[in-house]
Design an enzyme around this catalytic site. Structure first.
Site, short mmCIF file in Angstrom:
data_model
loop_
_atom_site.label_atom_id
_atom_site.label_comp_id
_atom_site.label_asym_id
_atom_site.label_seq_id
_atom_site.Cartn_x
_atom_site.Cartn_y
_atom_site.Cartn_z
N GLY A 277 59.45 40.22 38.77
CA GLY A 277 60.62 39.36 38.84
C GLY A 277 60.63 38.42 37.66
CG ASP B 8 43.57 39.41 34.79
OD1 ASP B 8 42.98 39.88 33.77
OD2 ASP B 8 44.78 39.49 34.96
#
Ligand SMILES: *[C@@H]1O[C@H](CO)[C@@H](O)[C@H](O)[C@H]1NC(C)=O
Ligand SMILES: *[C@@H]1O[C@H](CO)[C@@H](O)[C@H](O)[C@H]1NC(C)=O
Ligand SMILES: *[C@@H]1O[C@H](CO)[C@@H](O)[C@H](O)[C@H]1NC(C)=O
Ligand SMILES: *[C@@H]1O[C@H](CO)[C@@H](O)[C@H](O)[C@H]1NC(C)=O
Ligand SMILES: *[C@@H]1O[C@H](CO)[C@@H](O)[C@H](O)[C@H]1NC(C)=O
Ligand SMILES: *[C@@H]1O[C@H](CO)[C@@H](O)[C@H](O)[C@H]1NC(C)=O
Ligand SMILES: *[C@@H]1O[C@H](CO)[C@@H](O)[C@H](O)[C@H]1NC(C)=O
Ligand SMILES: *[C@@H]1O[C@H](CO)[C@@H](O)[C@H](O)[C@H]1NC(C)=O
Ligand SMILES: *[C@@H]1O[C@H](CO)[C@@H](O)[C@H](O)[C@H]1NC(C)=O
Ligand SMILES: *[C@@H]1O[C@H](CO)[C@@H](O)[C@H](O)[C@H]1NC(C)=O
Length: 836
Positions: free
Chosen positions: A508, A620
C-alpha cells in the site's frame, strides 16, 4: 613469641568450619593489625589490634621509645584508642611482615603527632617506604589524627615498611595494618581520561586512597564495610550544595549473584544512597552538580565512580553525563544497560586522569541532552586514588595530607595525664577473629564493568517523546488507546492526498501526515485486509506498543475501522540512513555523525535484544531500516519480521529465510537457526556500509567487489581498510577510531554467531571509537592531518557515485526506503517481491 605463620594456619583451619562462618564476606589471607607501643591488644569495632611489643619479630630497630598520651580523641570511627600510644624511632627502623599470599595489600598507617617528653612529634621529619615505593612523608602533617591508606601489590614473601627519620629528627607511628585486598577489587583495566583510551597496568601500581566518599549518605565506618574502609559524606565537597539533593533507598540495592560488583566493591549504604540533581532549583535541570577535592599536582589519579540506579521508577529513564575537571568522562551513562535490565544493580567505572597540574580535582554530573523526560543525574560513591609516579613514589612537593578520620581534628580535648607503663601481653591466636568468614573468590575476573563511554555532546537531542506525551492518543498503555478514528487519519493525511505520499509498495502507500495537535506522523495504509492479515495486524500492534525506546521508531496509533489496516508511526524527518549514504544526492554525513547514528541504532537493537522478557530479534537490520529524525538521531524501524528468540518457530523454518540480501547472516542461511547474533551480523554489514557509503550488493562492480561484506572484510584483514572508505571521509577519520570501528565490524561478521559480540559490546566499542575520534576534535586542530588517514588511491574509491542505479534491483523496494517507515509484518506478507 608468636609465630605468625601458625596464627595463619589457625585462621585457615577456622575458616574451613562452615558452622563458624556467618557470612560470605572476604577473609584476608594476611591480616596484621598492630597497635604500636600499646601495652595490650586494643579492640576497634570487631577487630583486635595486637601490640607490637608482643610480636617482636615484626619490628627491627635499635632506637625506639614508646610514647603515650591521654589526649582523648573524638574520631568518627572507633579507632581513637589506637592513637593513645606511639612508637618513636630515632634511627632507621622497619616492620617486616611475612606475606602468605602475594598480591594487593592495604597498608594503613595511623599517626597522631602529640608531644611526649622532649619529643615534639609535630616536628618529626621522616618518610615511610616499602621495598618498592615511598608512601609517606611527614612534611605538612596535620595536627590531628591521620589515617593514611595505601594499596600495594606485594610481589615477594615479605613486606617491609621502613621508617626513615631525617638527621636530628625522629619518626613515629601509632598503628599499622597490613591486610590482603581481594584480587578483583582493583582490576587490570580502566579508561584513561585524556586522551580517551583504554588504560591497563593498574595491577603494578601502588596507590594511595585520597578520598573515599559516600554520596548522599552518612559516614560509613569500618564496622559497616566488609573491607573495613571508611566512607565520608559528600556534602562538604559540593561546590553549590543547593543544586544537589540526596536520596536514599538502601533496600533497593540488588547485588547480582556471582556478579562482578559485590559488597566488597562498596557496601549497600554507599550504593543505596546518592546525590542527584535538585530539580526544585531548576525543573529543567540544565546545570551540573559538582564536587571539588584537594589533590597533589604531579600525580595521576584513579577515579572510581560508583553508580546504582535506586531512584528511577522504570528502566531507560536515566541518562546523564560525567565530567572530570571539565572533561567529558562519560557521555550518556545508561545504567540500565549493565544491570541485565534491572534497576538497582550496582556498577562502577574506573577512570585514570592525566597528571594533575593543579591542587584540585572536580567531578561533575549533569543531564544528557538525550533525555528531556526525566532530566537527572546521580552519583552514589566516589573513590580517588593517587597512582605512584614514575619514580615509584607517592609523595611529591607540597604533600597535603588527607585524613579519612576527618573533621574531628580540631576537637582535641584536654591533656589529662600520662599513662606510664609498658605491658607485654601474649595474645592468644584465637582472639584474632570473632567472626570467621569464608572467603569467596570469583575466579579470574577482571575489572570489566564498563559503563559506556562516549563523547556524544548531546546535540542529537530528542524532542519527540515529550511532544507525544501530550498527543491525542498516546498517554495510555492499553492498546485500545492507540486506536485512532478513521476520520482523524483522513484529516491527518488530507484525505489520503496523493501528493502527500512518501512511499509506495506492494503493501500500500505511506503518507506523511499531521495530527490535529501538530504532531507529524507517517501513516501506512495497507491494502484491504484478509482474515489472516487481520490477526497479524493485531499481533503487530501489540508488539510495537510494548517497545518504547528513544532509538526505536514508535507506534503512535492504528486504525482498524472500515476494514482498514492503518499504522501510524512517528515521523522521521530525515528519512533513512541509507539515503544519507548514497544514491540520493543528500550532503554526506561527517564521521562523527555517522558514529552517533551507529551508536543510536546499536542502542535500539540492544534494547530489542535485552529490554524485554524475551529477546526480540529484528531479522531485517539494514541501513534502510534505520531512520533519522530532524536532529539525525537514529531509530530502528520495521519490526515486521521480528521474532522472539532464540527458539525456532517451526512455521518459519519451513518458509524461506527472511531478511535482505547482502545483510543475511550466513549461519542463519545455513542452519535456519535464528539468534540475536544474526542481527549482529547484519549490523556489521551496516557498519561497513556506513564507512564505505556504497550498496551492500552492487552487481555493476568487478566481481570481487560486488558483495560489500566480503570485500570490506578482505581489506580489513589486510589492515588497509582506509583504502576503501567513503572518499568524503578521506583524511577526516583518526586512525585509532577507524581501527576500532573496523575491528568492531569485523567481529560482527564472524562466521559463527558464538564468535560475534553482543549488541551491548558493539555499542561500547562504537562509543569508544567515537571517543577516539573526539580526542582529535578537542585536542588538535583539524587541519593537522599528518596523523589522519591519507588521501585514497582513486581507482578503488570511485564507485560511490553511480552505484545507486543498481539499488532497486537488489535492495528491494525503494519505496520502503523513501517512506522512512517500512511495513509491519502484516504488510510484509504482501511484499514477497522485495526479496526478503
Ligand atoms: C565528640 O563528638 C560528638 C559528635 O561530634 C560530640 O557530641 C561529643 O561531645 C564529642 N566529644 C568530645 C569529648 O569532644
Ligand atoms: C611542635 O612543633 C611544631 C612544628 O614544628 C610547632 O608548631 C609546635 O609549637 C611545637 N610544639 C611544642 C610543644 O614544642
Ligand atoms: C626534613 O628532612 C629533609 C631531609 O633530611 C630536609 O631536606 C628538610 O629540610 C627537613 N625538613 C624540615 C622541616 O626540617
Ligand atoms: C644535627 O645536630 C647536630 C648537633 O646537634 C648539628 O651539628 C647538625 O648540624 C644537625 N643537623 C641537621 C641536619 O640539622
Ligand atoms: C601483582 O603484580 C603481579 C606482577 O606484576 C601480577 O601478576 C599480579 O596479577 C598482581 N596482583 C594483583 C592482585 O594486582
Ligand atoms: C551499621 O551497621 C549497623 C549494624 O551492623 C546498623 O545498625 C547501622 O545502621 C549501620 N550504619 C550505617 C551507616 O549503615
Ligand atoms: C533545592 O533547591 C531549593 C531551591 O533553590 C532549595 O530551597 C533547597 O534547599 C534545595 N535542596 C537541597 C537539598 O539543597
Ligand atoms: C557541565 O560542565 C561541563 C564541564 O565543565 C560544561 O562543559 C557543561 O556546559 C556544563 N553543563 C551545564 C548544563 O552547565
Ligand atoms: C609506579 O611504580 C612502578 C614501579 O613500582 C612503575 O613500574 C610504574 O610505572 C609507576 N607508575 C607510574 C604511573 O609511573
Ligand atoms: C578482642 O580482645 C578482647 C580481649 O582481649 C576480647 O574480649 C574480644 O573478644 C576480642 N575481639 C575480637 C573481635 O577478637
Amino acid at each position: 613469641m608468636i609465630d605468625w605463620r601458625n596464627i595463619g594456619l589457625f585462621i585457615c583451619a577456622l575458616s574451613i568450619f562452615p558452622g563458624v562462618c556467618f557470612c560470605a564476606t572476604f577473609v584476608p589471607e594476611d591480616n596484621y593489625l598492630i597497635d604500636c607501643g600499646a601495652p595490650a591488644s586494643t579492640s576497634v569495632g570487631e577487630r583486635n589490634f595486637t601490640s607490637d611489643s608482643s610480636s617482636k619479630d615484626l619490628l627491627s630497630t635499635q632506637d625506639h621509645i614508646i610514647a603515650t598520651t591521654t589526649i582523648k580523641l573524638n574520631t568518627s570511627s572507633d579507632d581513637a584508642p589506637l592513637y593513645q600510644t606511639a612508637r618513636i624511632f630515632t634511627g632507621s627502623s622497619k616492620y617486616s611482615f611475612p606475606i602468605k599470599q602475594r598480591g594487593r595489600h592495604w597498608v594503613r598507617l595511623y599517626f597522631f603527632p602529640f608531644s611526649y617528653e622532649k619529643y615534639n612529634l609535630s616536628a618529626a621529619n621522616f618518610t615511610v617506604a616499602t621495598q618498592d615505593h615511598v608512601l609517606f612523608s611527614s612534611l605538612n602533617m596535620q595536627k590531628g589524627p591521620v589515617l593514611k591508606e595505601y594499596s600495594v601489590n606485594v610481589t615477594s614473601d615479605t613486606l617491609v615498611v621502613a621508617f626513615n627519620p631525617s638527621q636530628n629528627s625522629t619518626a613515629f607511628l601509632n598503628a599499622i595494618e597490613v591486610v590482603s585486598v581481594p584480587d578483583d577489587l582493583i582490576g587490570e583495566d580502566a579508561s584513561a581520561l585524556d586522551p580517551p583510551e583504554a588504560y591497563s597496568g593498574l595491577v603494578s601500581q601502588a596507590m594511595e586512597t585520597v578520598w573515599r566518599v559516600n554520596m548522599g549518605g552518612p559516614t560509613v565506618t569500618p564496622l559497616n564495610d566488609t573491607l573495613q574502609r571508611t566512607w565520608i559524606p559528600d556534602q562538604g565537597f559540593l561546590l553549590e550544595p543547593n543544586l544537589a539533593s540526596f536520596y536514599s533507598n538502601i533496600p533497593g540495592v540488588k547485588y547480582e549473584k556471582g556478579g562482578l560488583v559485590t559488597e566488597n566493591t562498596a557496601p549497600p549504604t554507599v550504593y543505596g544512597t546518592l546525590t542527584e540533581m535538585n530539580s526544585t532549583s531548576d525543573p529543567r535541570n540544565i546545570f551540573n552538580v559538582t564536587w571539588q577535592f584537594n589533590v597533589n599536582p604531579g600525580f595521576q589519579y584513579l577515579v572510581r565512580l560508583h553508580f546504582c540506579d535506586v531512584v528511577s521508577k522504570s528502566l531507560n529513564e536515566l541518562y546523564f553525563k560525567v565530567y572530570i575537571d571539565s572533561k567529558l568522562a562519560m557521555a550518556s551513562v545508561d545504567l540500565s544497560l549493565y544491570g541485565n535490565n534491572a534497576l538497582g544493580v550496582p556498577q562502577y567505572k574506573d577512570l585514570v586522569t592525566p597528571l594533575a597540574d593543579k591542587n584540585t580535582l572536580r567531578v561533575s554530573i549533569g543531564p544528557s541532552g538525550e533525555n528531556l523526560n526525566y532530566p537527572n543525574a546521580i552519583l552514589n560513591g566516589l573513590e580517588i586514588m593517587k597512582i605512584n609516579n614514575s619514580m615509584g613514589g607517592l609523595i611529591g612537593g607540597g604533600a597535603s595530607v588527607a585524613s579519612t578520620s576527618g573533621s574531628s581534628s580540631n576537637k582535641i580535648g584536654m591533656i589529662v595525664g600520662v599513662i606510664v607503663g609498658v605491658f607485654v601481653a601474649l595474645v592468644l591466636a584465637g582472639v584474632f577473629f570473632v567472626l570467621c568468614r569464608k572467603r569467596r573468590r570469583l575466579a579470574q575476573r577482571k575489572s570489566k564493568t564498563w559503563v559506556p563511554l562516549s563523547v556524544n555532546d548531546g546535540t542529537t537531542s530528542h524532542t519527540m517523546g515529550s511532544k507525544y506525551s501530550n498527543g491525542t492518543t498516546l498517554s495510555a498503555a492499553s492498546n485500545c488507546e492507540y486506536r485512532v478514528p478513521f476520520l482523524a487519519v483522513q484529516e491527518a493525511t488530507n484525505n489520503f492526498d496523493e501528493s502527500w505520499v512518501i512511499g509506495i509498495g506492494g503493501f500500500g502507500k505511506v503518507y506523511k501526515g499531521e495530527l490535529s495537535d501538530g504532531t507529524k506522523v507517517a501513516v501506512k495504509r495497507g491494502n484491504p485486509r484478509s482474515q489472516q492479515g487481520l490477526a497479524e495486524f493485531r499481533t503487530e500492534i501489540e508488539m510495537l506498543s510494548q517497545f518504547r525506546h528513544r532509538h526505536l521508531v514508535s507506534l503512535i496509533g492504528y486504525c482498524d475501522e472500515r476494514n482498514e489496516m492503518i499504522l501510524i508511526y512517528e515521523y522521521m524527518e530525515k528519512g533513512t540512513l541509507k539515503s544519507h549514504l548514497y544514491g540520493s544526492g543528500l550532503p554526506s554525513l561527517s564521521w562523527k555523525e555517522r558514529l552517533e547514528i551507529c551508536i543510536g541504532s546499536a542502542r535500539g537493537l540492544h534494547y530489542l535484544h535485552t529490554g524485554y522478557a524475551k529477546a526480540v530479534i529484528h531479522r531485517d537490520v539494514k541501513s534502510a531500516n534505520i531512520l533519522l529524525d530532524e536532529n539525525l538521531m537514529a531509530k530502528v524501524a520495521d519490526f515486521g519480521l521480528s521474532k522472539t528468540g532464540p527458539e525456532i518457530d517451526q512455521t518459519h523454518v519451513s518458509t524461506a529465510v527472511k531478511g535482505s540480501f547482502g545483510y543475511l547472516d550466513p549461519e542463519y542461511f545455513r542452519r535456519q537457526q535464528l539468534t540475536e547474533k544474526s542481527d549482529v551480523y547484519s549490523f556489521g554489514v551496516v557498519l561497513f556500509e556506513v564507512l564505505c557509503a556504497r550498496p551492500v550488493i552492487d552487481p555493476t562492480l568487478p566481481r570481487e567487489m560486488v558483495n560489500l561484506a566480503e570485500w570490506a572484510m578482505k581489506w580489513q584483514q589486510k589492515g588497509q581498510l582506509e583504502q576503501i572508505i567513503d572518499s568524503t571521509l578521506a583524511g577526516k577519520i583518526r586512525p585509532d577510531s577507524l581501527r576500532k570501528f573496523g575491528e568492531t565490524a569485523e567481529k560482527c561478521l564472524a562466521d559463527y554467531g558464538v564468535d560475534r559480540p553482543s549488541m551491548g559490546d558493539v555499542l561500547w566499542n562504537l562509543e569508544y571509537a567515537l571517543q577516539l575520534q573526539e580526542a582529535v576534535a578537542q585536542g588538535e586542530p583539524e587541519e593537522n592531518s599528518t596523523n589522519m588517514i591519507g588521501e585514497l588511491s582513486p581507482q578503488v574509491n570511485n564507485f560511490n557515485q553511480d552505484a545507486s542505479a543498481s539499488v532497486p534491483l537488489f535492495e528491494g523496494s525503494n519505496v520502503d526506503d523513501l517512506s522512512g517507515v517500512s511495513m509491519s509484518r502484516v504488510f510484509s506478507q504482501l511484499v514477497k517481491s522485495e526479496g526478503r
